[in-house]
Design an enzyme around this catalytic site. Structure first.
Site, PDB file in Angstrom:
ATOM      1  N   HIS A   1      -1.990 -18.667  -7.474  1.00 19.41           N
ATOM      2  CA  HIS A   1      -0.875 -17.838  -7.322  1.00 19.41           C
ATOM      3  C   HIS A   1       0.053 -18.317  -6.238  1.00 19.41           C
ATOM      4  O   HIS A   1      -0.053 -18.137  -5.113  1.00 19.41           O
ATOM      5  CB  HIS A   1      -1.358 -16.325  -6.832  1.00 19.41           C
ATOM      6  CG  HIS A   1      -0.309 -15.405  -6.243  1.00 19.41           C
ATOM      7  ND1 HIS A   1       0.876 -15.074  -6.951  1.00 19.41           N
ATOM      8  CD2 HIS A   1       0.209 -15.002  -5.023  1.00 19.41           C
ATOM      9  CE1 HIS A   1       1.713 -14.295  -6.287  1.00 19.41           C
ATOM     10  NE2 HIS A   1       1.186 -14.267  -5.199  1.00 19.41           N
TER      11      HIS A   1
ATOM     12  N   ASP B   1       2.530 -12.148 -11.618  1.00 22.71           N
ATOM     13  CA  ASP B   1       3.364 -13.446 -12.273  1.00 22.71           C
ATOM     14  C   ASP B   1       3.159 -13.137 -13.589  1.00 22.71           C
ATOM     15  O   ASP B   1       4.126 -13.602 -14.229  1.00 22.71           O
ATOM     16  CB  ASP B   1       2.411 -14.504 -11.877  1.00 22.71           C
ATOM     17  CG  ASP B   1       2.152 -14.992 -10.144  1.00 22.71           C
ATOM     18  OD1 ASP B   1       3.160 -15.192  -9.620  1.00 22.71           O
ATOM     19  OD2 ASP B   1       1.144 -14.669  -9.787  1.00 22.71           O
TER      20      ASP B   1
ATOM     21  N   SER C   1       0.983  -1.163  -0.122  1.00 22.49           N
ATOM     22  CA  SER C   1       0.150   0.100  -0.073  1.00 22.49           C
ATOM     23  C   SER C   1       1.032   1.137  -0.101  1.00 22.49           C
ATOM     24  O   SER C   1       0.484   2.400  -0.514  1.00 22.49           O
ATOM     25  CB  SER C   1      -1.078   0.016   1.346  1.00 22.49           C
ATOM     26  OG  SER C   1      -1.921  -0.833   1.128  1.00 22.49           O
TER      27      SER C   1
ATOM     28  N   ARG D   1       5.875 -10.653 -14.416  1.00 19.27           N
ATOM     29  CA  ARG D   1       7.477 -11.283 -14.482  1.00 19.27           C
ATOM     30  C   ARG D   1       7.504 -12.148 -15.548  1.00 19.27           C
ATOM     31  O   ARG D   1       8.630 -12.252 -16.208  1.00 19.27           O
ATOM     32  CB  ARG D   1       7.075 -12.360 -13.230  1.00 19.27           C
ATOM     33  CG  ARG D   1       7.382 -11.284 -11.821  1.00 19.27           C
ATOM     34  CD  ARG D   1       6.757 -12.536 -10.533  1.00 19.27           C
ATOM     35  NE  ARG D   1       7.312 -11.813  -9.454  1.00 19.27           N
ATOM     36  CZ  ARG D   1       6.536 -12.262  -8.099  1.00 19.27           C
ATOM     37  NH1 ARG D   1       6.091 -13.412  -8.186  1.00 19.27           N
ATOM     38  NH2 ARG D   1       6.828 -11.663  -7.130  1.00 19.27           N
TER      39      ARG D   1
ATOM     40  N   VAL E   1      -5.668  -9.373  -3.248  1.00 17.23           N
ATOM     41  CA  VAL E   1      -4.097  -9.359  -3.360  1.00 17.23           C
ATOM     42  C   VAL E   1      -3.381 -10.150  -2.338  1.00 17.23           C
ATOM     43  O   VAL E   1      -2.730 -10.846  -2.449  1.00 17.23           O
ATOM     44  CB  VAL E   1      -3.481  -8.023  -3.228  1.00 17.23           C
ATOM     45  CG1 VAL E   1      -1.945  -8.062  -3.622  1.00 17.23           C
ATOM     46  CG2 VAL E   1      -3.926  -7.052  -4.358  1.00 17.23           C
TER      47      VAL E   1
HETATM   48  P1  NAX Z   1       2.579  -6.202   5.032  1.00 20.79           P
HETATM   49  O1  NAX Z   1       2.706  -7.041   6.047  1.00 20.79           O
HETATM   50  O2  NAX Z   1       3.627  -5.065   4.795  1.00 20.79           O
HETATM   51  O3  NAX Z   1       1.166  -5.353   5.212  1.00 20.79           O
HETATM   52  C1  NAX Z   1      -0.235  -6.092   5.471  1.00 20.79           C
HETATM   53  C2  NAX Z   1      -0.988  -5.171   6.223  1.00 20.79           C
HETATM   54  O4  NAX Z   1      -2.208  -5.781   6.342  1.00 20.79           O
HETATM   55  C3  NAX Z   1      -0.413  -4.805   7.446  1.00 20.79           C
HETATM   56  O5  NAX Z   1      -0.245  -3.457   7.619  1.00 20.79           O
HETATM   57  C4  NAX Z   1      -1.487  -5.381   8.524  1.00 20.79           C
HETATM   58  O6  NAX Z   1      -1.567  -4.454   9.743  1.00 20.79           O
HETATM   59  C5  NAX Z   1      -2.718  -5.275   7.717  1.00 20.79           C
HETATM   60  N1  NAX Z   1      -3.551  -6.251   8.088  1.00 20.79           N
HETATM   61  C6  NAX Z   1      -3.712  -7.366   8.450  1.00 20.79           C
HETATM   62  N2  NAX Z   1      -4.971  -7.889   9.064  1.00 20.79           N
HETATM   63  C7  NAX Z   1      -5.807  -6.822   8.403  1.00 20.79           C
HETATM   64  C8  NAX Z   1      -7.234  -6.783   8.518  1.00 20.79           C
HETATM   65  N3  NAX Z   1      -8.020  -7.728   9.338  1.00 20.79           N
HETATM   66  N4  NAX Z   1      -7.824  -5.695   8.088  1.00 20.79           N
HETATM   67  C9  NAX Z   1      -6.924  -4.676   7.355  1.00 20.79           C
HETATM   68  N5  NAX Z   1      -5.681  -4.614   7.414  1.00 20.79           N
HETATM   69  C10 NAX Z   1      -4.910  -5.776   7.910  1.00 20.79           C
HETATM   70  O7  NAX Z   1       2.364  -7.059   3.722  1.00 20.79           O
HETATM   71  P2  NAX Z   1       2.539  -6.385   2.154  1.00 20.79           P
HETATM   72  O8  NAX Z   1       3.973  -6.784   1.888  1.00 20.79           O
HETATM   73  O9  NAX Z   1       1.947  -5.294   1.820  1.00 20.79           O
HETATM   74  O10 NAX Z   1       1.515  -7.825   1.260  1.00 20.79           O
HETATM   75  C11 NAX Z   1       0.013  -7.840   1.542  1.00 20.79           C
HETATM   76  C12 NAX Z   1      -0.214  -9.133   0.771  1.00 20.79           C
HETATM   77  O11 NAX Z   1      -0.190  -9.135  -0.397  1.00 20.79           O
HETATM   78  C13 NAX Z   1       0.301 -10.407   1.804  1.00 20.79           C
HETATM   79  O12 NAX Z   1      -0.640 -11.129   1.797  1.00 20.79           O
HETATM   80  C14 NAX Z   1       1.339 -11.019   0.645  1.00 20.79           C
HETATM   81  O13 NAX Z   1       1.472 -12.167   0.968  1.00 20.79           O
HETATM   82  C15 NAX Z   1       0.354 -10.485  -0.468  1.00 20.79           C
HETATM   83  N6  NAX Z   1       1.114 -10.392  -1.668  1.00 20.79           N
HETATM   84  C16 NAX Z   1       0.258 -11.046  -2.909  1.00 20.79           C
HETATM   85  C17 NAX Z   1       0.874 -11.073  -4.234  1.00 20.79           C
HETATM   86  C18 NAX Z   1       0.160 -11.470  -5.514  1.00 20.79           C
HETATM   87  O14 NAX Z   1       0.599 -11.476  -6.426  1.00 20.79           O
HETATM   88  N7  NAX Z   1      -1.233 -11.818  -5.267  1.00 20.79           N
HETATM   89  C19 NAX Z   1       2.077 -10.745  -4.380  1.00 20.79           C
HETATM   90  C20 NAX Z   1       2.963  -9.765  -3.373  1.00 20.79           C
HETATM   91  C21 NAX Z   1       2.532 -10.238  -1.841  1.00 20.79           C
HETATM   92  O15 NAX Z   1       3.352 -10.908  -1.643  1.00 20.79           O
END
Ligand code: NAX
Length: 324
Positions: A186, A158, A16, A161, A128
């Site tokens: 994914h 993906d 974000s 990439r 995501v």
């Molecule tokens: P971060 O851990 O930096 O941020 C996640 C945020 O979500 C945290 O600030 C946390 O407090 C918040 N959160 C947790 N529970 C919540 C809830 N119930 N309501 C609202 N917010 C909540 O992770 P980030 O690197 O930003 O990645 C976010 C997600 O994207 C992860 O699950 C990650 O695995 C996934 N991804 C998915 C990808 C895809 O291609 N689909 C690729 C990138 C990424 O790995």
């Protein structure tokens, strides 16, 4: 002009941190569309959120009409037109995919219900947060009043990439690569398909060696996310935010002529894939509606890989069936 309401969850996270600023700058909807950001985070991240909102204000973005911060999904999704479900619990050390699934399933059930209650009836919802496909399925099932076709899991990263790696290998601009497809989950079982891809209008497999495709390209795309974590110490963030923008732009404005996008959508049985799982297919989009590309020939090589990733998604569905 009426602003577009864009909800983003996990708004204090690293994806974000890139995504919000690009949306506010007009990179999602273009320079003529004012936006309101409706940001959802958990209470514990309140201070980080305050800092992030200060930075958004400090950019003085002409298109950013308002920023709402909340820990209540109903407030975040109220009248939302576009929704990015980014927030999820990260995978902890030694945590299996199944444990991650269980940890996140509850979040997406709650958010599905809140979307059902509060979002615009035609809101487009991009999932995501991982495991994205199964989280999308949980959200769909918990939002019965919204059309399932308005939910999609992100496999655009993906896809991008794969485009980038093929273009670098063939030494052509990325714009010369078309019709890549990501099939399935994914995850490590995804199938990045070059069988149907084109490079400068010719079949991609006439430009690359089969061995390179099978032994180098496929594993590299499947493991790209882990490789970024190994090198950066954190998971892909800027590239994930870019993929989220690209996915949503395709969804809103359409896919380019002669090209496809990859989106995780609820399977309707196309290509013999089980119905009722969120599976990534090649799609085209026109007037805001995606359609699975039809009529592709699926040889034994593709079928085998498409089935492996389908099987994983069926297992994931089984693991979360209480929430469906
Ligand atoms: P971060 O851990 O930096 O941020 C996640 C945020 O979500 C945290 O600030 C946390 O407090 C918040 N959160 C947790 N529970 C919540 C809830 N119930 N309501 C609202 N917010 C909540 O992770 P980030 O690197 O930003 O990645 C976010 C997600 O994207 C992860 O699950 C990650 O695995 C996934 N991804 C998915 C990808 C895809 O291609 N689909 C690729 C990138 C990424 O790995």
């Amino acid at each position: 002009m009426k602003p577009v309401r864009i909800a983003v969850t996990g708004a204090a996270g690293q994806i974000s941190y890139s995504l919000l600023f690009r949306i506010a700058a007009g990179e999602l909807l273009g320079p003529g569309k004012p936006v309101i950001l409706q940001l959802l985070e958990i209470k514990e991240m309140a201070e980080v959120m305050t800092g992030t909102v200060m930075e958004l204000h400090d950019c003085a973005f002409p298109l950013l009409q308002d920023v709402v911060v909340t820990d209540d999904p109903d407030v975040a999704f109220r009248d939302a037109d576009l929704v990015f479900l980014v927030g999820a619990k990260p995978r902890g050390p030694g945590m299996a995919r199944k444990d991650l699934l269980a940890a996140n399933a509850g979040i997406f059930a709650t958010q599905g219900k809140a979307l059902n209650h509060s979002a615009k009836r035609d809101a487009k919802v991009l999932i995501v947060g991982n495991p994205a496909n199964s989280n999308a399925l949980i959200a769909i099932r918990n939002a019965p009043d919204l059309e399932s076709r308005n939910f999609a899991a992100m496999t655009c990263l993906d896809h991008n990439r794969a485009v980038g790696m093929l273009a670098r290998h063939c030494q052509v601009p990325v714009t010369d690569v078309q019709r890549i497809a990501i099939w399935g989950n994914h995850s490590l079982t995804q199938f990045p398909d070059l069988v149907h891809a084109r490079v400068q209008g010719e079949p991609a497999l006439e430009r690359v060696d089969w061995d390179w495709y099978v032994k180098t390209f496929i594993p590299a795309i499947e493991q790209r996310g882990s490789e970024v974590i190994r090198l950066r110490g954190r998971s892909s963030a800027a590239s994930a935010a870019h993929a989220a923008l690209t996915h949503m732009r395709h969804w809103v404005f359409g896919t380019p002529p002669d090209d496809w996008a990859s989106m995780g959508v609820l399977s309707d049985g196309s290509y013999g894939i089980s119905e009722g799982i969120v599976y990534s297919f090649p799609v085209t989009v026109e007037e805001g509606r995606w359609q699975i590309v039809s009529g592709l020939e699926i040889d034994d090589f593709c079928r085998e890989r498409m089935t492996v990733t389908e099987k994983e998604l069926l297992e994931e569905r089984e693991a979360v069936k209480a929430l469906l």
